[in-house]
Design a protein around this motif. Structure first.
Motif, PDB file in Angstrom:
ATOM      1  N   PHE A 172       0.831  -1.201   0.000  1.00  0.00           N
ATOM      2  CA  PHE A 172       0.000   0.000   0.000  1.00  0.00           C
ATOM      3  C   PHE A 172       0.869   1.256   0.000  1.00  0.00           C
ATOM      4  CE2 PHE A 172      -2.314   3.335   2.272  1.00  0.00           C
ATOM      5  CZ  PHE A 172      -3.470   3.422   1.521  1.00  0.00           C
ATOM      6  N   LEU A 173       1.910   1.271   0.818  1.00  0.00           N
ATOM      7  CA  LEU A 173       2.780   2.447   0.909  1.00  0.00           C
ATOM      8  C   LEU A 173       3.614   2.647  -0.350  1.00  0.00           C
ATOM      9  CD1 LEU A 173       3.826   2.080   4.644  1.00  0.00           C
ATOM     10  CD2 LEU A 173       2.309   3.827   3.665  1.00  0.00           C
ATOM     11  N   ILE A 174       4.061   1.571  -0.976  1.00  0.00           N
ATOM     12  CA  ILE A 174       4.807   1.698  -2.240  1.00  0.00           C
ATOM     13  C   ILE A 174       3.901   2.313  -3.303  1.00  0.00           C
ATOM     14  CG2 ILE A 174       5.859   0.407  -4.149  1.00  0.00           C
ATOM     15  CD1 ILE A 174       6.880  -1.598  -1.961  1.00  0.00           C
ATOM     16  N   LEU A 175       2.688   1.801  -3.421  1.00  0.00           N
ATOM     17  CA  LEU A 175       1.748   2.353  -4.408  1.00  0.00           C
ATOM     18  C   LEU A 175       1.418   3.810  -4.086  1.00  0.00           C
ATOM     19  CD1 LEU A 175      -0.722  -0.644  -4.945  1.00  0.00           C
ATOM     20  CD2 LEU A 175       1.274   0.003  -6.325  1.00  0.00           C
ATOM     21  N   THR A 176       1.260   4.113  -2.804  1.00  0.00           N
ATOM     22  CA  THR A 176       0.972   5.488  -2.391  1.00  0.00           C
ATOM     23  C   THR A 176       2.123   6.415  -2.766  1.00  0.00           C
ATOM     24  OG1 THR A 176      -0.420   4.714  -0.582  1.00  0.00           O
ATOM     25  CG2 THR A 176       0.421   6.957  -0.408  1.00  0.00           C
ATOM     26  N   ALA A 177       3.350   5.974  -2.537  1.00  0.00           N
ATOM     27  CA  ALA A 177       4.519   6.789  -2.893  1.00  0.00           C
ATOM     28  C   ALA A 177       4.551   7.053  -4.388  1.00  0.00           C
ATOM     29  CB  ALA A 177       5.800   6.095  -2.435  1.00  0.00           C
ATOM     30  N   LEU A 178       4.233   6.040  -5.179  1.00  0.00           N
ATOM     31  CA  LEU A 178       4.287   6.189  -6.641  1.00  0.00           C
ATOM     32  C   LEU A 178       3.109   6.987  -7.198  1.00  0.00           C
ATOM     33  CD1 LEU A 178       5.581   2.653  -7.643  1.00  0.00           C
ATOM     34  CD2 LEU A 178       6.829   4.828  -7.721  1.00  0.00           C
ATOM     35  N   ALA A 179       2.079   7.210  -6.388  1.00  0.00           N
ATOM     36  CA  ALA A 179       0.939   8.001  -6.853  1.00  0.00           C
ATOM     37  C   ALA A 179       1.336   9.451  -7.098  1.00  0.00           C
ATOM     38  CB  ALA A 179      -0.204   7.927  -5.841  1.00  0.00           C
ATOM     39  N   ALA A 180       2.360   9.917  -6.401  1.00  0.00           N
ATOM     40  CA  ALA A 180       2.797  11.305  -6.549  1.00  0.00           C
ATOM     41  C   ALA A 180       3.624  11.518  -7.809  1.00  0.00           C
ATOM     42  CB  ALA A 180       3.597  11.734  -5.321  1.00  0.00           C
ATOM     43  N   GLU A 181       4.570  10.617  -8.054  1.00  0.00           N
ATOM     44  CA  GLU A 181       5.470  10.770  -9.198  1.00  0.00           C
ATOM     45  C   GLU A 181       6.307   9.505  -9.356  1.00  0.00           C
ATOM     46  OE1 GLU A 181       8.453  13.791  -8.521  1.00  0.00           O
ATOM     47  OE2 GLU A 181       8.579  13.258  -6.412  1.00  0.00           O
ATOM     48  N   PRO A 182       6.902   9.299 -10.530  1.00  0.00           N
ATOM     49  CA  PRO A 182       7.805   8.149 -10.686  1.00  0.00           C
ATOM     50  C   PRO A 182       8.994   8.286  -9.745  1.00  0.00           C
ATOM     51  CG  PRO A 182       7.170   9.018 -12.825  1.00  0.00           C
ATOM     52  CD  PRO A 182       6.696  10.014 -11.796  1.00  0.00           C
ATOM     53  N   MET A 183       9.460   7.158  -9.242  1.00  0.00           N
ATOM     54  CA  MET A 183      10.593   7.161  -8.307  1.00  0.00           C
ATOM     55  C   MET A 183      11.497   5.974  -8.571  1.00  0.00           C
ATOM     56  SD  MET A 183       9.052   8.027  -4.594  1.00  0.00           S
ATOM     57  CE  MET A 183       8.139   9.519  -4.322  1.00  0.00           C
ATOM     58  N   HIS A 184      12.756   6.124  -8.173  1.00  0.00           N
ATOM     59  CA  HIS A 184      13.695   5.014  -8.213  1.00  0.00           C
ATOM     60  C   HIS A 184      13.711   4.361  -6.836  1.00  0.00           C
ATOM     61  CE1 HIS A 184      16.681   7.401  -6.018  1.00  0.00           C
ATOM     62  NE2 HIS A 184      16.360   8.401  -6.829  1.00  0.00           N
ATOM     63  N   GLY A 185      14.400   3.247  -6.716  1.00  0.00           N
ATOM     64  CA  GLY A 185      14.373   2.433  -5.511  1.00  0.00           C
ATOM     65  C   GLY A 185      14.699   3.174  -4.233  1.00  0.00           C
ATOM     66  N   TYR A 186      15.818   3.902  -4.216  1.00  0.00           N
ATOM     67  CA  TYR A 186      16.197   4.597  -2.988  1.00  0.00           C
ATOM     68  C   TYR A 186      15.165   5.650  -2.620  1.00  0.00           C
ATOM     69  CZ  TYR A 186      18.841   7.119   0.518  1.00  0.00           C
ATOM     70  OH  TYR A 186      19.230   7.719   1.688  1.00  0.00           O
ATOM     71  N   GLY A 187      14.635   6.339  -3.619  1.00  0.00           N
ATOM     72  CA  GLY A 187      13.584   7.324  -3.367  1.00  0.00           C
ATOM     73  C   GLY A 187      12.352   6.677  -2.758  1.00  0.00           C
ATOM     74  N   LEU A 188      12.007   5.485  -3.234  1.00  0.00           N
ATOM     75  CA  LEU A 188      10.858   4.757  -2.675  1.00  0.00           C
ATOM     76  C   LEU A 188      11.112   4.346  -1.225  1.00  0.00           C
ATOM     77  CD1 LEU A 188       9.783   2.545  -5.677  1.00  0.00           C
ATOM     78  CD2 LEU A 188       8.325   4.132  -4.425  1.00  0.00           C
TER      79      LEU A 188
END
Length: 121
Positions: A10-26
């Motif tokens: 859920f949190l990974i999907l939530t983080a990606l809802a804002a913008e594309p991210m790379h692994g460390y950013g996630l």
């Protein structure tokens, strides 16, 4: 992928809802979103991302080379967006139900009867 989603997913999907991210950013964003309750290790994150890509919830946005290393950015897919929206609504309804029950209990709770010290008179 079915709901309910596990909290890290859920949190990974939530983080990606804002913008594309790379692994460390996630990893950082999941920590921020969870108030540091969820700490993803790289192996755990990339395993989860592989499963999310296979499930069609996340897509590779782009790749770039930084310091001679490949950096892959991920984005939420339309299916991932719909799944996150459905799970958010499910959780919202659960929170509302729990909030109502707690409020009902607080309204109907009997005040404690004070005890008189000493025993029988």
């Amino acid at each position: 992928m079915d709901t309910p989603l596990r909290e890290p997913t859920f949190l990974i999907l939530t983080a990606l809802a804002a913008e594309p991210m790379h692994g460390y950013g996630l990893i950082r964003e999941v920590a921020v979103l969870s108030d540091n309750r969820v700490s993803l290790r790289p192996g755990t994150l990339y395993g989860a991302l592989d499963r999310l890509v296979d499930a069609g919830l996340v897509e590779v946005d782009r790749e770039e080379v930084v310091d001679s290393r490949l950096r892959r950015y991920y984005r939420l897919s339309p299916t991932g967006d719909a799944t996150l929206s459905a799970e958010t609504e499910r959780l919202r309804r659960n929170v509302e139900a729990a909030t109502r029950r707690l409020a009902e209990r607080a309204r109907t709770a009997r005040p404690a009867t004070p005890r008189i010290a000493g025993g029988l008179a």
